[in-house]
Design an enzyme around this catalytic site. Structure first.
Site, PDB file in Angstrom:
ATOM      1  N   GLU A 113     -28.527  13.978  11.810  1.00  0.00           N
ATOM      2  CA  GLU A 113     -29.007  14.993  12.747  1.00  0.00           C
ATOM      3  C   GLU A 113     -30.243  14.458  13.455  1.00  0.00           C
ATOM      4  O   GLU A 113     -30.710  13.352  13.155  1.00  0.00           O
ATOM      5  CB  GLU A 113     -29.318  16.300  12.005  1.00  0.00           C
ATOM      6  CG  GLU A 113     -28.080  16.980  11.438  1.00  0.00           C
ATOM      7  CD  GLU A 113     -28.398  18.242  10.657  1.00  0.00           C
ATOM      8  OE1 GLU A 113     -29.158  19.074  11.158  1.00  0.00           O
ATOM      9  OE2 GLU A 113     -27.889  18.382   9.538  1.00  0.00           O
ATOM     10  N   HIS A 234     -34.583  26.407  17.138  1.00  0.00           N
ATOM     11  CA  HIS A 234     -33.468  25.450  17.149  1.00  0.00           C
ATOM     12  C   HIS A 234     -33.017  25.285  18.595  1.00  0.00           C
ATOM     13  O   HIS A 234     -32.815  26.278  19.291  1.00  0.00           O
ATOM     14  CB  HIS A 234     -32.316  25.961  16.279  1.00  0.00           C
ATOM     15  CG  HIS A 234     -31.349  24.882  15.906  1.00  0.00           C
ATOM     16  ND1 HIS A 234     -30.528  24.262  16.832  1.00  0.00           N
ATOM     17  CD2 HIS A 234     -31.072  24.293  14.716  1.00  0.00           C
ATOM     18  CE1 HIS A 234     -29.789  23.351  16.211  1.00  0.00           C
ATOM     19  NE2 HIS A 234     -30.102  23.335  14.934  1.00  0.00           N
ATOM     20  N   ARG A 303     -36.582  18.338  16.691  1.00  0.00           N
ATOM     21  CA  ARG A 303     -36.353  19.660  17.293  1.00  0.00           C
ATOM     22  C   ARG A 303     -37.483  20.172  18.155  1.00  0.00           C
ATOM     23  O   ARG A 303     -37.242  20.839  19.153  1.00  0.00           O
ATOM     24  CB  ARG A 303     -36.158  20.676  16.167  1.00  0.00           C
ATOM     25  CG  ARG A 303     -34.755  20.713  15.758  1.00  0.00           C
ATOM     26  CD  ARG A 303     -34.541  21.743  14.718  1.00  0.00           C
ATOM     27  NE  ARG A 303     -33.338  21.324  14.035  1.00  0.00           N
ATOM     28  CZ  ARG A 303     -32.946  21.765  12.882  1.00  0.00           C
ATOM     29  NH1 ARG A 303     -33.670  22.662  12.254  1.00  0.00           N
ATOM     30  NH2 ARG A 303     -31.836  21.334  12.347  1.00  0.00           N
ATOM     31  N   HIS A 364     -35.694  29.836  14.510  1.00  0.00           N
ATOM     32  CA  HIS A 364     -34.787  29.326  13.482  1.00  0.00           C
ATOM     33  C   HIS A 364     -35.434  29.225  12.099  1.00  0.00           C
ATOM     34  O   HIS A 364     -34.814  29.553  11.095  1.00  0.00           O
ATOM     35  CB  HIS A 364     -34.312  27.943  13.931  1.00  0.00           C
ATOM     36  CG  HIS A 364     -33.340  27.273  13.011  1.00  0.00           C
ATOM     37  ND1 HIS A 364     -32.109  27.819  12.714  1.00  0.00           N
ATOM     38  CD2 HIS A 364     -33.402  26.095  12.334  1.00  0.00           C
ATOM     39  CE1 HIS A 364     -31.461  27.003  11.889  1.00  0.00           C
ATOM     40  NE2 HIS A 364     -32.228  25.961  11.623  1.00  0.00           N
ATOM     41  N   ARG A 406     -40.357  20.610  10.865  1.00  0.00           N
ATOM     42  CA  ARG A 406     -39.413  20.223   9.800  1.00  0.00           C
ATOM     43  C   ARG A 406     -38.308  19.310  10.325  1.00  0.00           C
ATOM     44  O   ARG A 406     -37.703  19.579  11.361  1.00  0.00           O
ATOM     45  CB  ARG A 406     -38.779  21.474   9.199  1.00  0.00           C
ATOM     46  CG  ARG A 406     -37.671  21.185   8.215  1.00  0.00           C
ATOM     47  CD  ARG A 406     -37.157  22.458   7.590  1.00  0.00           C
ATOM     48  NE  ARG A 406     -36.427  23.280   8.517  1.00  0.00           N
ATOM     49  CZ  ARG A 406     -35.114  23.244   8.702  1.00  0.00           C
ATOM     50  NH1 ARG A 406     -34.380  22.381   8.021  1.00  0.00           N
ATOM     51  NH2 ARG A 406     -34.532  24.056   9.551  1.00  0.00           N
TER      52      ARG A 406
HETATM   53  P1  FAD Z   1     -32.678  32.596   2.045  1.00  0.00           P
HETATM   54  O1  FAD Z   1     -31.481  31.773   1.856  1.00  0.00           O
HETATM   55  O2  FAD Z   1     -32.914  33.142   3.409  1.00  0.00           O
HETATM   56  O3  FAD Z   1     -32.610  33.811   1.032  1.00  0.00           O
HETATM   57  C1  FAD Z   1     -33.576  34.834   1.085  1.00  0.00           C
HETATM   58  C2  FAD Z   1     -33.110  35.953   0.183  1.00  0.00           C
HETATM   59  O4  FAD Z   1     -34.137  36.905   0.002  1.00  0.00           O
HETATM   60  C3  FAD Z   1     -31.931  36.739   0.735  1.00  0.00           C
HETATM   61  O5  FAD Z   1     -31.063  36.995  -0.330  1.00  0.00           O
HETATM   62  C4  FAD Z   1     -32.563  38.042   1.216  1.00  0.00           C
HETATM   63  O6  FAD Z   1     -31.698  39.130   1.238  1.00  0.00           O
HETATM   64  C5  FAD Z   1     -33.618  38.221   0.155  1.00  0.00           C
HETATM   65  N1  FAD Z   1     -34.742  39.088   0.527  1.00  0.00           N
HETATM   66  C6  FAD Z   1     -35.602  38.953   1.559  1.00  0.00           C
HETATM   67  N2  FAD Z   1     -36.529  39.930   1.510  1.00  0.00           N
HETATM   68  C7  FAD Z   1     -36.250  40.695   0.426  1.00  0.00           C
HETATM   69  C8  FAD Z   1     -36.822  41.858  -0.149  1.00  0.00           C
HETATM   70  N3  FAD Z   1     -37.895  42.453   0.370  1.00  0.00           N
HETATM   71  N4  FAD Z   1     -36.252  42.379  -1.254  1.00  0.00           N
HETATM   72  C9  FAD Z   1     -35.146  41.829  -1.798  1.00  0.00           C
HETATM   73  N5  FAD Z   1     -34.555  40.721  -1.285  1.00  0.00           N
HETATM   74  C10 FAD Z   1     -35.103  40.167  -0.200  1.00  0.00           C
HETATM   75  N6  FAD Z   1     -31.558  24.112   6.408  1.00  0.00           N
HETATM   76  C11 FAD Z   1     -31.093  22.925   6.001  1.00  0.00           C
HETATM   77  O7  FAD Z   1     -31.755  22.233   5.236  1.00  0.00           O
HETATM   78  N7  FAD Z   1     -29.861  22.502   6.404  1.00  0.00           N
HETATM   79  C12 FAD Z   1     -29.070  23.228   7.240  1.00  0.00           C
HETATM   80  O8  FAD Z   1     -27.966  22.814   7.562  1.00  0.00           O
HETATM   81  C13 FAD Z   1     -29.557  24.465   7.715  1.00  0.00           C
HETATM   82  N8  FAD Z   1     -28.822  25.205   8.577  1.00  0.00           N
HETATM   83  C14 FAD Z   1     -29.275  26.452   8.920  1.00  0.00           C
HETATM   84  C15 FAD Z   1     -28.478  27.257   9.720  1.00  0.00           C
HETATM   85  C16 FAD Z   1     -28.867  28.553  10.019  1.00  0.00           C
HETATM   86  C17 FAD Z   1     -28.003  29.419  10.893  1.00  0.00           C
HETATM   87  C18 FAD Z   1     -30.089  29.049   9.500  1.00  0.00           C
HETATM   88  C19 FAD Z   1     -30.513  30.448   9.789  1.00  0.00           C
HETATM   89  C20 FAD Z   1     -30.897  28.230   8.721  1.00  0.00           C
HETATM   90  C21 FAD Z   1     -30.500  26.933   8.423  1.00  0.00           C
HETATM   91  N9  FAD Z   1     -31.283  26.099   7.637  1.00  0.00           N
HETATM   92  C22 FAD Z   1     -30.811  24.886   7.241  1.00  0.00           C
HETATM   93  C23 FAD Z   1     -32.495  26.612   7.001  1.00  0.00           C
HETATM   94  C24 FAD Z   1     -32.131  27.017   5.566  1.00  0.00           C
HETATM   95  O9  FAD Z   1     -30.851  27.587   5.550  1.00  0.00           O
HETATM   96  C25 FAD Z   1     -33.109  28.009   4.988  1.00  0.00           C
HETATM   97  O10 FAD Z   1     -34.427  27.581   5.193  1.00  0.00           O
HETATM   98  C26 FAD Z   1     -32.880  28.138   3.483  1.00  0.00           C
HETATM   99  O11 FAD Z   1     -31.543  28.478   3.252  1.00  0.00           O
HETATM  100  C27 FAD Z   1     -33.820  29.165   2.909  1.00  0.00           C
HETATM  101  O12 FAD Z   1     -33.431  29.407   1.590  1.00  0.00           O
HETATM  102  P2  FAD Z   1     -34.213  30.495   0.761  1.00  0.00           P
HETATM  103  O13 FAD Z   1     -33.546  30.573  -0.550  1.00  0.00           O
HETATM  104  O14 FAD Z   1     -35.646  30.220   0.821  1.00  0.00           O
HETATM  105  O15 FAD Z   1     -33.998  31.856   1.598  1.00  0.00           O
HETATM  106  C1  SIN Z   2     -28.225  22.556  11.866  1.00  0.00           C
HETATM  107  O1  SIN Z   2     -27.153  22.446  11.296  1.00  0.00           O
HETATM  108  O2  SIN Z   2     -28.438  22.169  13.016  1.00  0.00           O
HETATM  109  C2  SIN Z   2     -29.352  23.214  11.142  1.00  0.00           C
HETATM  110  C3  SIN Z   2     -29.945  22.250  10.232  1.00  0.00           C
HETATM  111  C4  SIN Z   2     -31.308  22.681   9.789  1.00  0.00           C
HETATM  112  O3  SIN Z   2     -31.827  23.710  10.208  1.00  0.00           O
HETATM  113  O4  SIN Z   2     -31.872  21.929   9.009  1.00  0.00           O
END
Ligand code: FAD
Ligand code: SIN
Length: 539
Positions: A113, A234, A303, A364, A406
């Site tokens: 990427e 993004h 990005r 993003h 990032r």
């Molecule tokens: P999340 O996976 O967002 O989980 C947060 C959790 O907390 C959820 O279950 C939510 O419901 C819960 N929550 C929030 N507030 C509360 C509350 N008050 N009470 C109870 N529950 C709550 N990163 C990469 O490294 N590679 C990728 O390919 C990539 N692609 C992406 C594509 C998209 C469309 C998006 C949006 C992000 C992407 N990212 C990617 C970023 C990455 O997905 C996230 O940064 C990462 O998944 C965050 O993980 P997390 O466990 O911290 O939070």
């Molecule tokens: C993407 O697939 O372009 C998202 C990857 C990321 O947010 O790290």
């Protein structure tokens, strides 16, 4: 054994839960909607990491790309440590049941990427997050030491001694969205894994649950925040009117997709037609990309650079979107590598390898967040201690890994590594058991809010303000205007908050407003443009 409350069921929350449960701890996962509702579930491109621990050259290159992307502000020790631990944590994901894609020789298929100098991204087609979420949630649901509380919204942390951050936390007040009651949950330690804040902007790739609750909750308890101004937009979200800004993964550019504006697109097509007439090789589109004026890496620059290039181009040309071009690429490869994307594009009669995709940037990822130490423990605002028995992991935390911007696919990696570190810290230092009765949620004289339309209007105003005044390119006048508007909103919501029984809308709006203030405050305090923060008054 201890009782640990984990707020959030994305990669960070689930991974730490499984680890703690495997060591005999009783874990309660609180999650505000369905278990799978998370950014993790929507991740597309994959998780970056070097699986061959002996390959120092490959690890050094990953470190170098991460530092370069972070524009001089990464904590190098954290970067080195996370990349060193990648192999163990990714292997653990695999042993829990995550199936990353392999080639015919049985080796993991690796993608590339923006900002990556090599192929190093493990993935599951173009829906990596869905596969990670599937495997982790299945394991968590089957684990006898894990209790899952769905549709439960964490509202506030409970301190061991009210008003004394360093005394630590001992539980969470949660709003049960089914019974509409606030419940008091006691816990020996609490892990915040609540993800990001994308819902602050009108156009975001994030799911509806990304409302910054964890940052707001912990900050109210005395936790410090860091680098809140570094919001990653993004570059390539699908830009179709009234459609969700569905992410067009950067992995598509890794396979040769190119960003063009209308002028570049027309010129490229004209030259392709001329090449047919003269029976010469058609030109490749990249040299027609306006992004080359911003970086020699063009569409594959990091990005911050690509999003800013598009933002400037749209403002200059007045166009609503740019294009992601894939018609020069192998259609078979596109079909097999990006099925998730194609099935989304089907809704709009768009086809990879044929149609030029309308794209524009969308909010993003938040690089900043709760300022944590090496075990994921939030530091206090006075800068002299940590909040005992509290951890923050995943997107909600600022570890220093990402610096000012990032690197793609480093988020899932950072989340899983810090989930591992926090869990290990609890396992090695079990918190003392909470024995005393916890206070119930304040309930006297509160009303049930019967009308939510003012809150919906305030939310729209908040998102519009953040989108127009606190976007990719900023200036002091706009930031100050946003600050003033948001202060007014804050006053309004505080009046409602003090007199009402919580509802999800009020809790989230209050948190979003709090986080918006923190983002703007950090943006106004910055004296230089770095990575994701770009203020024209600082040029
Ligand atoms: P999340 O996976 O967002 O989980 C947060 C959790 O907390 C959820 O279950 C939510 O419901 C819960 N929550 C929030 N507030 C509360 C509350 N008050 N009470 C109870 N529950 C709550 N990163 C990469 O490294 N590679 C990728 O390919 C990539 N692609 C992406 C594509 C998209 C469309 C998006 C949006 C992000 C992407 N990212 C990617 C970023 C990455 O997905 C996230 O940064 C990462 O998944 C965050 O993980 P997390 O466990 O911290 O939070
Ligand atoms: C993407 O697939 O372009 C998202 C990857 C990321 O947010 O790290």
């Amino acid at each position: 054994m201890s009782k640990i409350a984990i707020i959030g069921s994305g990669i960070a929350g689930l991974f730490s839960a499984i680890k703690l449960a495997n060591h005999g701890h009783k874990v309660v996962i609180i999650t505000k909607q369905r278990v799978k509702d998370s950014s993790t579930n929507w991740a597309q491109g994959g998780i970056a990491g070097i699986l061959d621990k002996t390959n120092s050259k490959a690890k050094a290159a990953h470190i170098q790309d991460t530092l370069q992307s972070g524009d001089g502000l990464c904590n190098e020790a954290v970067v080195r440590d996370v990349i060193e631990r990648a192999a163990d944590c990714i292997n653990e994901l695999v042993s829990i049941g995550v199936k990353f894609e392999k080639n015919q020789d049985g080796d993991f298929k690796l993608a590339k990427e923006g900002g990556h100098s090599e192929r190093r991204i493990l993935h599951a087609k173009d829906a990596t997050g869905r596969e990670i979420e599937r495997a982790l949630s299945e394991a968590a649901k089957l684990h006898s030491n894990i209790t899952l509380m769905k549709n439960t919204l964490a509202v506030d942390l409970i301190q061991r001694h009210h008003g004394e951050p360093q005394s630590g936390v001992c539980g969470v007040w949660c709003f049960d969205q089914t019974t509409k009651q606030v419940i008091t949950l006691s816990a020996d330690a609490v892990i915040i894994a609540t993800g990001g804040v994308g819902q602050l902007w009108a156009k975001t790739t994030n799911p509806s649950v990304a409302t910054g609750d964890g940052v707001a909750m912990a900050h109210r308890c005395g936790a410090a925040v860091k680098d809140m101004a570094f919001i990653q937009f993004h570059p390539t979200a699908l830009a179709i009117e009234n459609g969700r800004p569905f992410l067009i993964t950067e992995a598509l550019r890794g396979e040769g997709g190119v960003i063009l504006d209308l002028g570049g697109l027309n010129l490229w097509k004209e030259h392709c037609e001329q090449s047919l007439t003269f029976d010469t090789e058609p030109p490749l589109p990249e040299k027609y990309s306006f992004t080359l004026a911003f970086s020699e890496l063009g569409s594959m620059a990091t990005r911050d650079i690509v999003a800013r290039a598009i933002d400037q181009n749209l403002k200059q040309t007045g166009a609503k979107h740019a294009f992601l071009v894939t018609s020069h690429l192998d259609r078979n490869m596109l079909e097999t590598s990006f099925p998730n994307m194609q099935s989304h594009l089907d809704k709009y009669q768009l086809r990879l390898g044929y149609d030029d995709l309308p794209i524009s940037p969308a909010a993003h990822y938040i690089v900043g967040g709760l300022d944590v130490d090496d075990f994921g423990r939030p530091r206090t605002t006075d800068g002299i201690g940590i909040i005992e028995h509290l951890y923050a992991i995943g997107e909600v935390a600022c570890t220093g890994m990402h610096g000012a911007n990032r690197l793609a696919s480093n988020s899932l990696l950072e989340a899983v590594v810090f989930a591992d570190k926090a869990a290990r810290h609890i396992i090695d230092n079990p918190p003392e058991t909470v024995k005393h009765e916890l206070p119930a949620w304040r309930a006297d004289g509160l009303n049930i809010l019967t009308e939510h339309s003012p809150i919906v209007n305030d939310l729209t105003m908040l998102k519009d303000t953040m989108s127009s005044e606190v976007g990719i390119v900023r200036n002091n006048q706009r930031l100050n205007r946003a600050a003033r508007r948001i202060k007014l909103l804050e006053k309004e919501i505080n009046i409602i908050w003090k007199s009402s029984i919580p509802s999800r809308q009020i809790v989230e709006l209050r948190n979003l407003i709090q986080v918006a203030n923190l983002v703007i405050e950090d943006a106004l305090n910055r004296s230089e443009n770095r990575g994701l923060h770009y203020n024209t008054d600082l040029i």
